[in-house]
Design a protein around this motif. Structure first.
Motif, PDB file in Angstrom:
ATOM      1  N   SER A  74      32.042  26.575  32.877  1.00  0.00           N
ATOM      2  CA  SER A  74      32.603  25.338  32.335  1.00  0.00           C
ATOM      3  C   SER A  74      32.727  25.425  30.823  1.00  0.00           C
ATOM      4  O   SER A  74      31.822  25.913  30.153  1.00  0.00           O
ATOM      5  CB  SER A  74      31.699  24.157  32.706  1.00  0.00           C
ATOM      6  N   ASN A  75      33.863  24.950  30.324  1.00  0.00           N
ATOM      7  CA  ASN A  75      34.041  24.837  28.876  1.00  0.00           C
ATOM      8  C   ASN A  75      33.251  23.632  28.386  1.00  0.00           C
ATOM      9  O   ASN A  75      33.740  22.507  28.390  1.00  0.00           O
ATOM     10  CB  ASN A  75      35.519  24.655  28.526  1.00  0.00           C
ATOM     11  N   CYS A  76      32.017  23.884  27.988  1.00  0.00           N
ATOM     12  CA  CYS A  76      31.173  22.766  27.571  1.00  0.00           C
ATOM     13  C   CYS A  76      30.064  23.263  26.654  1.00  0.00           C
ATOM     14  O   CYS A  76      29.870  24.460  26.457  1.00  0.00           O
ATOM     15  CB  CYS A  76      30.598  22.029  28.776  1.00  0.00           C
ATOM     16  N   THR A  77      29.345  22.312  26.122  1.00  0.00           N
ATOM     17  CA  THR A  77      28.254  22.598  25.199  1.00  0.00           C
ATOM     18  C   THR A  77      27.013  23.057  25.962  1.00  0.00           C
ATOM     19  O   THR A  77      27.027  23.183  27.189  1.00  0.00           O
ATOM     20  CB  THR A  77      27.908  21.341  24.388  1.00  0.00           C
ATOM     21  N   ASP A  78      25.933  23.250  25.218  1.00  0.00           N
ATOM     22  CA  ASP A  78      24.684  23.680  25.855  1.00  0.00           C
ATOM     23  C   ASP A  78      23.999  22.568  26.637  1.00  0.00           C
ATOM     24  O   ASP A  78      22.904  22.760  27.160  1.00  0.00           O
ATOM     25  CB  ASP A  78      23.725  24.268  24.817  1.00  0.00           C
ATOM     26  N   ALA A  79      24.657  21.420  26.788  1.00  0.00           N
ATOM     27  CA  ALA A  79      24.084  20.310  27.562  1.00  0.00           C
ATOM     28  C   ALA A  79      24.277  20.497  29.060  1.00  0.00           C
ATOM     29  O   ALA A  79      23.737  19.700  29.842  1.00  0.00           O
ATOM     30  CB  ALA A  79      24.711  18.989  27.127  1.00  0.00           C
ATOM     31  N   LEU A  80      25.018  21.523  29.486  1.00  0.00           N
ATOM     32  CA  LEU A  80      25.362  21.632  30.903  1.00  0.00           C
ATOM     33  C   LEU A  80      24.136  21.721  31.803  1.00  0.00           C
ATOM     34  O   LEU A  80      24.070  21.041  32.833  1.00  0.00           O
ATOM     35  CB  LEU A  80      26.271  22.846  31.133  1.00  0.00           C
ATOM     36  N   THR A  81      23.172  22.542  31.460  1.00  0.00           N
ATOM     37  CA  THR A  81      22.003  22.705  32.331  1.00  0.00           C
ATOM     38  C   THR A  81      21.259  21.385  32.502  1.00  0.00           C
ATOM     39  O   THR A  81      20.863  21.016  33.626  1.00  0.00           O
ATOM     40  CB  THR A  81      21.057  23.778  31.763  1.00  0.00           C
ATOM     41  N   ALA A  82      21.070  20.648  31.419  1.00  0.00           N
ATOM     42  CA  ALA A  82      20.405  19.347  31.510  1.00  0.00           C
ATOM     43  C   ALA A  82      21.219  18.369  32.343  1.00  0.00           C
ATOM     44  O   ALA A  82      20.657  17.560  33.103  1.00  0.00           O
ATOM     45  CB  ALA A  82      20.159  18.781  30.116  1.00  0.00           C
ATOM     46  N   ASP A  83      22.542  18.434  32.225  1.00  0.00           N
ATOM     47  CA  ASP A  83      23.395  17.542  33.017  1.00  0.00           C
ATOM     48  C   ASP A  83      23.288  17.862  34.507  1.00  0.00           C
ATOM     49  O   ASP A  83      23.257  16.954  35.349  1.00  0.00           O
ATOM     50  CB  ASP A  83      24.849  17.667  32.567  1.00  0.00           C
ATOM     51  N   LEU A  84      23.243  19.148  34.850  1.00  0.00           N
ATOM     52  CA  LEU A  84      23.076  19.529  36.253  1.00  0.00           C
ATOM     53  C   LEU A  84      21.747  19.021  36.795  1.00  0.00           C
ATOM     54  O   LEU A  84      21.672  18.500  37.920  1.00  0.00           O
ATOM     55  CB  LEU A  84      23.164  21.046  36.394  1.00  0.00           C
TER      56      LEU A  84
END
Length: 204
Positions: free
Chosen positions: A110-120
């Motif tokens: 995903s084209n996204c910031t390092d927040a992806l893991t926390a969002d998952l």
């Protein structure tokens, strides 16, 4: 051709953005609709965060600084709903994901910031491999993004299927050697995977 793994996009497939948080913050701060999107996503700092030059928090702080400079310092106190809004999970696609993972590894690119893991974690969505562009330091549709993800999954690009709702990103994945398909809906997604040999139930 059969596949040994699956790589998927995140937004538009497993998470949907209704922007309710941004609209609430704009209403609280007396900002015109669309102001936060303009300051947040139309500015070069968002691209910098997407390729890991800034953290998600550094980018958000910069957005707040620019909004406060142009619209007054009280805006800062009203940005909570925007930041707390992490999108809406797609329960049908998550159900399919859980089925697929019983048969093969699934990665998210995903084209996204390092927040992806926390969002998952926030949404309870589990992938075997998580590749935000901020981690890879390159974003789609650049070919290294797909090839790095495939390499880290340990799967040859020709044995890896890829799904995305953005046509340009599908083309990039295809050029990188993946079996790339345009995502339209959960039913078509499941049908594609059945054609590739996965025994999946109908989307619930």
């Amino acid at each position: 051709m059969r596949i040994d793994g699956l790589l998927v996009d995140m937004n538009g497939l497993f998470r949907h953005w209704d922007n309710t948080g941004a609209r609430e913050s704009e209403a609280l701060a007396g900002l015109p609709p669309g102001t936060i999107a303009h300051y947040a996503y139309d500015h070069p700092t968002y691209r910098a965060a997407r390729v890991g030059l800034l953290t998600d928090q550094q980018w958000a702080d910069d957005v707040a600084d620019r909004l406060a400079a142009d619209h007054g310092p009280t805006v800062r106190a009203e940005l909570g709903p925007w930041r707390e809004d992490r999108g809406r999970p797609d329960t049908v696609m998550i159900g399919l994901l859980n089925q697929i993972r019983r048969h093969m590894p699934v990665g998210v690119l995903s084209n996204c910031t390092d927040a992806l893991t926390a969002d998952l974690d926030h949404h309870g969505i589990r992938f075997d491999h998580v590749f935000p562009s901020a981690l890879l330091r390159v974003d789609k549709p650049a070919l290294p993004a797909y090839r790095l993800a495939a390499r880290r999954m340990g799967i040859p690009t020709g044995r890896l299927a890829y799904f995305d709702d953005e046509p340009t990103f599908v083309l990039g994945a295809r050029e990188a050697g993946l079996q790339a398909h345009r995502f339209t809906d959960a039913t078509a997604f499941a049908n594609h995977l059945r054609a590739l040999g996965l025994p999946l139930d109908e989307p619930a």
